[in-house]
Design a protein around this motif. Sequence first.
Motif, PDB file in Angstrom:
ATOM      1  N   SER A   8     -39.671  16.358  -1.129  1.00 16.11           N
ATOM      2  CA  SER A   8     -38.407  15.664  -1.349  1.00 16.11           C
ATOM      3  C   SER A   8     -38.481  14.204  -0.892  1.00 16.11           C
ATOM      4  O   SER A   8     -38.005  13.305  -1.584  1.00 16.11           O
ATOM      5  CB  SER A   8     -37.281  16.397  -0.612  1.00 16.11           C
ATOM      6  N   HIS A  12     -38.216  10.961  -3.235  1.00 15.93           N
ATOM      7  CA  HIS A  12     -37.221   9.943  -2.894  1.00 15.93           C
ATOM      8  C   HIS A  12     -37.867   8.552  -2.847  1.00 15.93           C
ATOM      9  O   HIS A  12     -37.337   7.597  -3.431  1.00 15.93           O
ATOM     10  CB  HIS A  12     -36.580  10.292  -1.547  1.00 15.93           C
ATOM     11  N   CYS A  61     -32.844   7.914 -11.952  1.00 17.96           N
ATOM     12  CA  CYS A  61     -33.277   7.565 -10.589  1.00 17.96           C
ATOM     13  C   CYS A  61     -32.124   7.691  -9.601  1.00 17.96           C
ATOM     14  O   CYS A  61     -32.299   8.239  -8.506  1.00 17.96           O
ATOM     15  CB  CYS A  61     -33.835   6.142 -10.558  1.00 17.96           C
ATOM     16  N   LEU A  65     -32.196  10.107  -6.434  1.00 13.89           N
ATOM     17  CA  LEU A  65     -32.062   9.530  -5.098  1.00 13.89           C
ATOM     18  C   LEU A  65     -30.914  10.189  -4.331  1.00 13.89           C
ATOM     19  O   LEU A  65     -31.045  10.479  -3.136  1.00 13.89           O
ATOM     20  CB  LEU A  65     -31.833   8.018  -5.183  1.00 13.89           C
ATOM     21  N   THR A  68     -32.086  14.049  -3.567  1.00 11.81           N
ATOM     22  CA  THR A  68     -33.134  14.134  -2.550  1.00 11.81           C
ATOM     23  C   THR A  68     -32.661  13.551  -1.225  1.00 11.81           C
ATOM     24  O   THR A  68     -33.047  14.037  -0.154  1.00 11.81           O
ATOM     25  CB  THR A  68     -34.432  13.433  -2.999  1.00 11.81           C
ATOM     26  N   GLY A  69     -31.807  12.529  -1.261  1.00 11.75           N
ATOM     27  CA  GLY A  69     -31.269  11.972  -0.029  1.00 11.75           C
ATOM     28  C   GLY A  69     -30.414  12.984   0.721  1.00 11.75           C
ATOM     29  O   GLY A  69     -30.531  13.121   1.941  1.00 11.75           O
ATOM     30  N   ASN A  72     -32.768  15.661   2.139  1.00 14.83           N
ATOM     31  CA  ASN A  72     -33.485  15.141   3.307  1.00 14.83           C
ATOM     32  C   ASN A  72     -32.582  15.102   4.534  1.00 14.83           C
ATOM     33  O   ASN A  72     -33.015  15.415   5.647  1.00 14.83           O
ATOM     34  CB  ASN A  72     -34.039  13.744   3.018  1.00 14.83           C
TER      35      ASN A  72
END
Length: 167
Positions: A8, A12, A61, A65, A68-69, A72
């Motif tokens: 991930s 990212h 994108c 982003l 995955t942000g 995370n």
Amino acid sequence: MLILYFISVLIHILVAAIWFGGSVLIVVLYQQESKTINAFSSDSSYHYSMIQAFRRLSWICFFLLFVTGLYNLFVRGYNWYDLFSSEFWVGYFGETLMIKLVLFVGVLASAIVNDYILKNLMAGKLHVKTEETIRLFDRSLFLIRANLVLGFCIIICAVMLVRGRPW
């Protein structure tokens, strides 16, 4: 779980690099077009097709982003309750994340406005030099440059989230 987090983070970072690098390329293309705006070049339609392709890619994108942000953040030990708690946003991590998210919303808002401007530019006005076309072109160039600056600030915030503030 660690391998998923690694993947991930890798996605990212790669997606952020693709978006940022593409934004630099688009600024260069716009800069080249702005020099020939008084007499639209034969490359204009090619450049605008590249810009349109990047525009579509940038929305992919942005989605990646965001997803995955969030992932995370959750793997790092935070949860939905933390995100809605005022205590979370008080420390350096929360403050830095807030700045990063506000900048990301700024990038999204700017991209939405720019997509509308680009749509108007592409709607048959590309090869016809008018005051409106030049004005739209200049606004679009300004928004793309602003997005690039915001993107750079987001990268700075991302580094501070992981490595801490330098002050």
